[in-house]
Design an enzyme around this catalytic site. Structure first.
Site, PDB file in Angstrom:
ATOM      1  N   GLY A 112      66.165  -1.127  63.119  1.00 48.52           N
ATOM      2  CA  GLY A 112      64.950  -1.190  62.322  1.00 48.52           C
ATOM      3  C   GLY A 112      64.569  -2.575  61.869  1.00 48.52           C
ATOM      4  O   GLY A 112      63.402  -2.822  61.546  1.00 48.52           O
ATOM      5  N   GLU A 132      81.555   1.018  64.528  1.00 48.74           N
ATOM      6  CA  GLU A 132      80.772   1.728  63.524  1.00 48.74           C
ATOM      7  C   GLU A 132      81.527   1.725  62.199  1.00 48.74           C
ATOM      8  O   GLU A 132      82.689   2.116  62.142  1.00 48.74           O
ATOM      9  CB  GLU A 132      80.506   3.160  63.984  1.00 48.74           C
ATOM     10  N   VAL A 134      82.301  -4.733  60.727  1.00 47.48           N
ATOM     11  CA  VAL A 134      82.212  -6.085  61.277  1.00 47.48           C
ATOM     12  C   VAL A 134      81.917  -7.054  60.138  1.00 47.48           C
ATOM     13  O   VAL A 134      80.953  -6.880  59.390  1.00 47.48           O
ATOM     14  CB  VAL A 134      81.125  -6.170  62.361  1.00 47.48           C
ATOM     15  N   ALA A 152      65.337  13.042  58.555  1.00 49.94           N
ATOM     16  CA  ALA A 152      64.658  14.329  58.449  1.00 49.94           C
ATOM     17  C   ALA A 152      64.110  14.823  59.786  1.00 49.94           C
ATOM     18  O   ALA A 152      63.161  15.608  59.812  1.00 49.94           O
ATOM     19  CB  ALA A 152      63.528  14.237  57.423  1.00 49.94           C
ATOM     20  N   GLY A 179      69.118   2.375  67.535  1.00 56.00           N
ATOM     21  CA  GLY A 179      69.142   1.250  68.459  1.00 56.00           C
ATOM     22  C   GLY A 179      70.481   1.079  69.145  1.00 56.00           C
ATOM     23  O   GLY A 179      70.556   0.874  70.365  1.00 56.00           O
ATOM     24  N   HIS A 220      62.920   4.020  54.565  1.00 56.94           N
ATOM     25  CA  HIS A 220      62.564   3.327  55.799  1.00 56.94           C
ATOM     26  C   HIS A 220      62.548   1.819  55.559  1.00 56.94           C
ATOM     27  O   HIS A 220      61.505   1.185  55.550  1.00 56.94           O
ATOM     28  CB  HIS A 220      61.192   3.809  56.306  1.00 56.94           C
ATOM     29  N   GLY A 265      71.607   6.694  61.066  1.00 56.23           N
ATOM     30  CA  GLY A 265      70.598   7.417  60.298  1.00 56.23           C
ATOM     31  C   GLY A 265      70.229   8.773  60.851  1.00 56.23           C
ATOM     32  O   GLY A 265      69.637   9.587  60.149  1.00 56.23           O
TER      33      GLY A 265
END
Length: 575
Positions: A525, A51, A242, A107, A32, A492, A102
């Site tokens: 996510g 990051e 952050v 995968a 995202g 997930h 991720g």
């Protein structure tokens, strides 16, 4: 606190005129955050990406998963790798870390979800999601270089045979993956973006996609979205965590619109509070992964920095109704290489709700074998650890023959990733741990989050029989130690900031803006509002593409309705 620099000296006058350091701060650089960085830059915004993880060149990734400093994420232990492991009372979470999020250790698997995803009652009435997301799935697929897996071998044939044995052979397929196959080991100029991206090397089928691709074949976000964003002047600052996000006092209107935001970040490390800096922005995109985003938002609501955040925060947290199982041979089979190929190559559907994929690690990457054990049946009405003890007491041979599970583990196992599109969830809330924000969980809306999937166990038993026939080795269905304790594992971890028609129904509006704080968007996510039953990366990317498509060019008026107008749209007549 010192003021962080996020733009070049040449645009200092513009920054002073706008009253902020940058136009947009993006927290996180996964699927995202990378979309937000590129699309905002294309629209003329000045963008800073923060990051928490480190930056990896291809040669920086661990050679095997035993190189814990480069593989495992545990800053307190001096490990700054790509693999996060988090623990909640109800689930063990596997996630990514580093510039590219991720995409560094996923995968490569990029499925579109089944119809059930769009029909979930949480959000189905807010838009024609299938129709609106379709072009953005196309864009995401093009950007991530989706092709059909080309790898074929004994694992793939065993998977096809297992599907046929279960009577679902027609559902068997080769996975859509984000990999540059090319000529194995040959490096060429960027084949995707007319030379604007980095050079790429053809896949060698080493199997270590989930440790980090040292070859340069994996289409990680640093090879596409982030590379292109940096080409447009986006600054990415790695190793910056952050710790605070809030409204600059006195800058927001009565409905939360038009606020200026301040972001406190510090150097990532075993000790917090070092090199603290503040950056201000007109918009903030929170995309720190479901774990990071929920941790930050819960903490900021609790301390009053984002006081308008919905009470629905943490609801509908999903695990993709997932189980990590497998089929394991006693010895590494002679003449049969289970490690050759990309990480996930095939899948089939056990039933309408249950999707099964094979996974692999490359030779030598055996650290995850520490979590492995024999499969233990569930659903008997008593704890699975008791079932485990009873099973071993009846017949200790399977466990004895599998130990030690780390011995050439990657050469002995076909990992089974089982996912469902069923409506189950967790309720996640914030808590402090060792003085730092953290998370805890309870069972949530819908069915209980499953700790055992009988469909997955059945699939692995059939796969084990197929694998035994192909290798001549004693083979058993496998599971994991956390699941013996009735704590499932998921790669997930999703949801917790669901899209809803109002603050009473969700955390985000249909544009993925935070209700009450519309200058903050959530594009990871945690905005996935239903179980997918397939790998989520393509959906996270497509949802982010859709959300960013609504952003106006810098300086243009925003055509999206203000949140007060969105609420009025849904008021009953006469109110």
């Amino acid at each position: 606190m010192s003021r962080g620099r996020a733009a070049s000296p040449a645009d200092g006058d513009t920054r002073r005129e706008s009253g902020v350091d940058v136009d947009v701060v993006v927290i996180g650089s996964g699927f995202g955050g990378s979309v937000a960085a590129l699309r905002a830059a294309e629209k003329g915004y000045r963008v800073l990406v923060l990051e928490a993880g480190r930056r990896f060149e291809d040669a920086d990734f661990a050679r095997t998963s035993w190189d814990l400093r480069r593989f495992l994420w545990a800053p307190r232990l001096g490990c700054y790798g790509v693999q996060r492991i988090h623990r909640l009372p109800d689930v063990v979470v596997l996630a990514g870390a580093g510039v590219g999020g991720g995409s560094l250790n996923y995968a490569n698997t990029l499925y579109r979800p089944p119809r059930a995803f769009y029909d979930d009652p949480q959000w189905r009435d807010l838009a024609d999601w299938e129709g609106e997301l379709a072009p953005h799935y196309d864009t995401a697929s093009r950007m991530l270089g989706v092709v059909t897996n080309r790898c074929d071998g004994p694992v793939e044939r065993a998977m096809q045979g297992a599907a046929e044995d279960l009577g679902v052979g027609e559902t068997f397929r080769r996975t859509p993956v984000g990999v540059y196959f090319g000529r194995p080991g040959e490096t060429v100029d960027d084949p995707y973006f007319g030379g604007a991206g980095p050079r790429r090397t053809g896949c060698t089928e080493c199997g270590n996609c989930m440790v980090g691709c040292r070859v340069g074949a994996k289409n990680t976000l640093v090879k596409n979205y982030l590379a292109l964003a940096e080409g447009l002047g986006v600054e990415i600052r790695p190793m910056r965590t952050v710790t605070r996000l809030g409204v600059v006092p006195g800058t927001e209107g009565p409905d939360g619109e038009d606020a200026t935001y301040r972001v406190l970040h510090e150097r990532t490390g075993p000790v917090g509070g070092r090199d603290r800096q503040v950056v201000t922005a007109a918009r903030v995109v929170v995309a720190a992964g479901t774990w990071g985003t929920q941790t930050l938002l819960h903490a900021m609501r609790d301390v009053g920095e984002l006081p308008r955040l919905s009470e629905r925060l943490g609801s509908l947290t999903r695990t993709n109704s997932e189980a990590l199982v497998g089929a394991m041979t006693e010895h590494a089979p002679a003449g049969v290489d289970l490690t050759r190929g990309v990480a996930i190559t095939t899948s089939f559907n056990v039933d309408a709700d249950t999707h099964v994929e094979n996974c692999r690690y490359g030779k030598g990457s055996n650290a995850m074998g520490l979590l492995a054990t024999v499969g233990v049946p569930g659903g008997t009405g008593r704890p699975r650890w008791r079932e485990f003890l009873a099973m071993v007491a009846r017949d200790p041979e399977p466990l004895r023959r599998m130990l030690p599970t780390t011995r050439r583990w990657s050469e002995r196992i076909v990992v089974g990733l089982v996912m469902q599109s069923r409506d189950n969830s967790l309720q996640v809330s914030g808590r402090r741990r060792f003085g730092r924000p953290g998370l805890t969980s309870t069972q949530g809306h819908g069915e209980p989050n499953p700790t055992y999937l009988p469909q997955g166990q059945a699939a692995m038993e059939v796969l084990a029989a197929r694998l035994a026939a192909a290798t001549g080795e004693y083979t058993v269905a496998g599971g994991s130690w956390p699941e013996v304790l009735d704590v499932p594992m998921t790669a997930h971890f999703l949801g917790g900031a669901p899209i809803g028609a109002s603050p009473a129904a969700g955390v985000l509006d249909r544009y993925q803006r935070v209700w009450g704080h519309p200058g903050v968007s959530v594009l990871d996510g945690s905005a996935v509002s239903a179980n997918l039953g397939v790998n989520p990366s393509l959906t996270i990317t497509a949802q982010a593409e859709r959300a960013m498509a609504f952003w106006p060019a810098r300086g243009d008026a925003d055509a999206r309705p203000r949140q007060a107008e969105l609420l009025r749209e849904r008021e009953p007549a006469g109110v």
